[in-house]
Design a protein around this motif. Structure first.
Motif, PDB file in Angstrom:
ATOM      1  N   LEU A  64      41.492  49.626  22.628  1.00 13.10           N
ATOM      2  CA  LEU A  64      42.541  49.898  21.648  1.00 13.10           C
ATOM      3  C   LEU A  64      42.493  48.964  20.445  1.00 13.10           C
ATOM      4  N   GLY A  65      41.603  47.975  20.495  1.00 10.05           N
ATOM      5  CA  GLY A  65      41.522  47.019  19.403  1.00 10.05           C
ATOM      6  C   GLY A  65      42.789  46.186  19.273  1.00 10.05           C
ATOM      7  N   MET A  66      43.381  45.839  20.393  1.00  8.59           N
ATOM      8  CA  MET A  66      44.614  45.045  20.410  1.00  8.59           C
ATOM      9  C   MET A  66      44.354  43.731  21.135  1.00  8.59           C
ATOM     10  N   PRO A  67      43.829  42.732  20.439  1.00 11.42           N
ATOM     11  CA  PRO A  67      43.460  41.481  21.106  1.00 11.42           C
ATOM     12  C   PRO A  67      44.633  40.762  21.767  1.00 11.42           C
ATOM     13  N   TRP A  68      45.853  41.018  21.340  1.00 12.14           N
ATOM     14  CA  TRP A  68      47.017  40.365  21.946  1.00 12.14           C
ATOM     15  C   TRP A  68      47.180  40.746  23.413  1.00 12.14           C
ATOM     16  N   LEU A  69      46.607  41.881  23.829  1.00 12.73           N
ATOM     17  CA  LEU A  69      46.706  42.295  25.236  1.00 12.73           C
ATOM     18  C   LEU A  69      46.021  41.300  26.169  1.00 12.73           C
ATOM     19  N   THR A  70      45.047  40.549  25.646  1.00  7.95           N
ATOM     20  CA  THR A  70      44.373  39.580  26.511  1.00  7.95           C
ATOM     21  C   THR A  70      45.294  38.404  26.860  1.00  7.95           C
ATOM     22  N   GLY A  71      46.469  38.353  26.262  1.00  5.16           N
ATOM     23  CA  GLY A  71      47.467  37.368  26.673  1.00  5.16           C
ATOM     24  C   GLY A  71      47.935  37.605  28.103  1.00  5.16           C
ATOM     25  N   ILE A  72      47.746  38.824  28.592  1.00  2.69           N
ATOM     26  CA  ILE A  72      48.105  39.172  29.974  1.00  2.69           C
ATOM     27  C   ILE A  72      47.026  38.699  30.954  1.00  2.69           C
ATOM     28  N   THR A  73      45.801  38.562  30.472  1.00  2.00           N
ATOM     29  CA  THR A  73      44.661  38.243  31.333  1.00  2.00           C
ATOM     30  C   THR A  73      44.872  36.990  32.184  1.00  2.00           C
ATOM     31  N   PRO A  74      45.369  35.871  31.628  1.00  3.03           N
ATOM     32  CA  PRO A  74      45.573  34.684  32.473  1.00  3.03           C
ATOM     33  C   PRO A  74      46.620  34.891  33.571  1.00  3.03           C
ATOM     34  N   VAL A  75      47.587  35.762  33.322  1.00  4.37           N
ATOM     35  CA  VAL A  75      48.576  36.074  34.365  1.00  4.37           C
ATOM     36  C   VAL A  75      47.856  36.750  35.536  1.00  4.37           C
ATOM     37  N   GLY A  76      46.932  37.648  35.205  1.00  3.62           N
ATOM     38  CA  GLY A  76      46.131  38.294  36.242  1.00  3.62           C
ATOM     39  C   GLY A  76      45.266  37.298  36.991  1.00  3.62           C
ATOM     40  N   GLY A  77      44.659  36.363  36.256  1.00  2.49           N
ATOM     41  CA  GLY A  77      43.834  35.339  36.897  1.00  2.49           C
ATOM     42  C   GLY A  77      44.644  34.456  37.831  1.00  2.49           C
ATOM     43  N   THR A  78      45.835  34.077  37.395  1.00  2.00           N
ATOM     44  CA  THR A  78      46.716  33.261  38.243  1.00  2.00           C
ATOM     45  C   THR A  78      47.135  34.043  39.480  1.00  2.00           C
ATOM     46  N   THR A  79      47.437  35.313  39.295  1.00  7.88           N
ATOM     47  CA  THR A  79      47.807  36.171  40.436  1.00  7.88           C
ATOM     48  C   THR A  79      46.651  36.260  41.426  1.00  7.88           C
ATOM     49  N   LEU A  80      45.430  36.345  40.925  1.00  4.93           N
ATOM     50  CA  LEU A  80      44.259  36.375  41.820  1.00  4.93           C
ATOM     51  C   LEU A  80      44.121  35.071  42.607  1.00  4.93           C
ATOM     52  N   MET A  81      44.401  33.950  41.968  1.00 10.51           N
ATOM     53  CA  MET A  81      44.343  32.668  42.692  1.00 10.51           C
ATOM     54  C   MET A  81      45.383  32.622  43.810  1.00 10.51           C
ATOM     55  N   ILE A  82      46.566  33.129  43.530  1.00 12.81           N
ATOM     56  CA  ILE A  82      47.616  33.170  44.554  1.00 12.81           C
ATOM     57  C   ILE A  82      47.203  34.116  45.678  1.00 12.81           C
ATOM     58  N   ALA A  83      46.548  35.219  45.317  1.00 19.22           N
ATOM     59  CA  ALA A  83      46.061  36.163  46.336  1.00 19.22           C
ATOM     60  C   ALA A  83      45.056  35.484  47.266  1.00 19.22           C
ATOM     61  N   TRP A  84      44.152  34.692  46.690  1.00 16.96           N
ATOM     62  CA  TRP A  84      43.198  33.953  47.521  1.00 16.96           C
ATOM     63  C   TRP A  84      43.932  32.982  48.439  1.00 16.96           C
ATOM     64  N   ALA A  85      44.973  32.342  47.934  1.00 15.87           N
ATOM     65  CA  ALA A  85      45.743  31.403  48.761  1.00 15.87           C
ATOM     66  C   ALA A  85      46.386  32.123  49.940  1.00 15.87           C
ATOM     67  N   PHE A  86      46.911  33.316  49.710  1.00 16.01           N
ATOM     68  CA  PHE A  86      47.493  34.081  50.818  1.00 16.01           C
ATOM     69  C   PHE A  86      46.421  34.532  51.806  1.00 16.01           C
ATOM     70  N   LEU A  87      45.231  34.813  51.309  1.00 15.42           N
ATOM     71  CA  LEU A  87      44.140  35.171  52.221  1.00 15.42           C
ATOM     72  C   LEU A  87      43.734  33.965  53.064  1.00 15.42           C
ATOM     73  N   ILE A  88      43.714  32.800  52.453  1.00 12.59           N
ATOM     74  CA  ILE A  88      43.467  31.562  53.216  1.00 12.59           C
ATOM     75  C   ILE A  88      44.542  31.401  54.287  1.00 12.59           C
ATOM     76  N   ARG A  89      45.793  31.651  53.895  1.00 11.13           N
ATOM     77  CA  ARG A  89      46.908  31.542  54.854  1.00 11.13           C
ATOM     78  C   ARG A  89      46.708  32.509  56.022  1.00 11.13           C
ATOM     79  N   ALA A  90      46.329  33.733  55.724  1.00  9.36           N
ATOM     80  CA  ALA A  90      46.103  34.717  56.795  1.00  9.36           C
ATOM     81  C   ALA A  90      45.004  34.236  57.732  1.00  9.36           C
ATOM     82  N   GLY A  91      43.934  33.708  57.154  1.00  5.27           N
ATOM     83  CA  GLY A  91      42.847  33.184  57.985  1.00  5.27           C
ATOM     84  C   GLY A  91      43.296  32.013  58.828  1.00  5.27           C
TER      85      GLY A  91
END
Length: 133
Positions: free
Chosen positions: A95-122
């Motif tokens: 879409l040519g909207m570079p401001w949307l990448t401001g959401i990207t770090p939120v996704g990255g942080t969410t992925l880190m938390i997901a890994w932490a929960f997977l560690i917890r499950a293990g």
């Protein structure tokens, strides 16, 4: 929790479709830097799809309630993180909207938390396996 398996499979299908489209249709139309960002998004998308699918398969096994909950939370967080991370980059490029990448770090942080929960499950599964019984 079979829904997590279905969501993982859909994420996988979309990752292949988007990857093929990016390589064949988008690559000639965008500069190298944008294409590199898209390929990073596809890589994270594919990894997320595999992890969500694996969690969905794991949830088909007999598990303790705490392990099952931690796996389910991890699966949904991986789904959310993958969508926020990868799709914010896809949409920004398309879409040519570079401001949307401001959401990207939120996704990255969410992925880190997901890994932490997977560690917890293990860890919970490991502790349960060692419990006297």
């Amino acid at each position: 929790m079979r829904l997590i398996l279905i969501v993982g499979a859909v994420l996988g299908l979309l990752s292949v479709m988007i990857g093929a489209s990016a390589e064949h249709a988008l690559r000639p139309r965008v500069d190298d830097e944008v294409f590199r960002y898209i390929m990073t998004a596809i890589r994270y998308h594919q990894i997320g799809a595999l992890v969500v699918t694996a969690i969905g398969l794991a949830l088909l096994a007999p598990l303790g309630d705490a392990v099952r909950r931690a796996l389910a939370v991890s699966g949904w967080l991986f789904t959310l993180g993958t969508v926020l991370f990868s799709f914010s980059i896809y949409l920004s490029a398309l879409l040519g909207m570079p401001w949307l990448t401001g959401i990207t770090p939120v996704g990255g942080t969410t992925l880190m938390i997901a890994w932490a929960f997977l560690i917890r499950a293990g860890w919970l599964g490991y502790r349960h396996a060692d419990a006297p019984g």
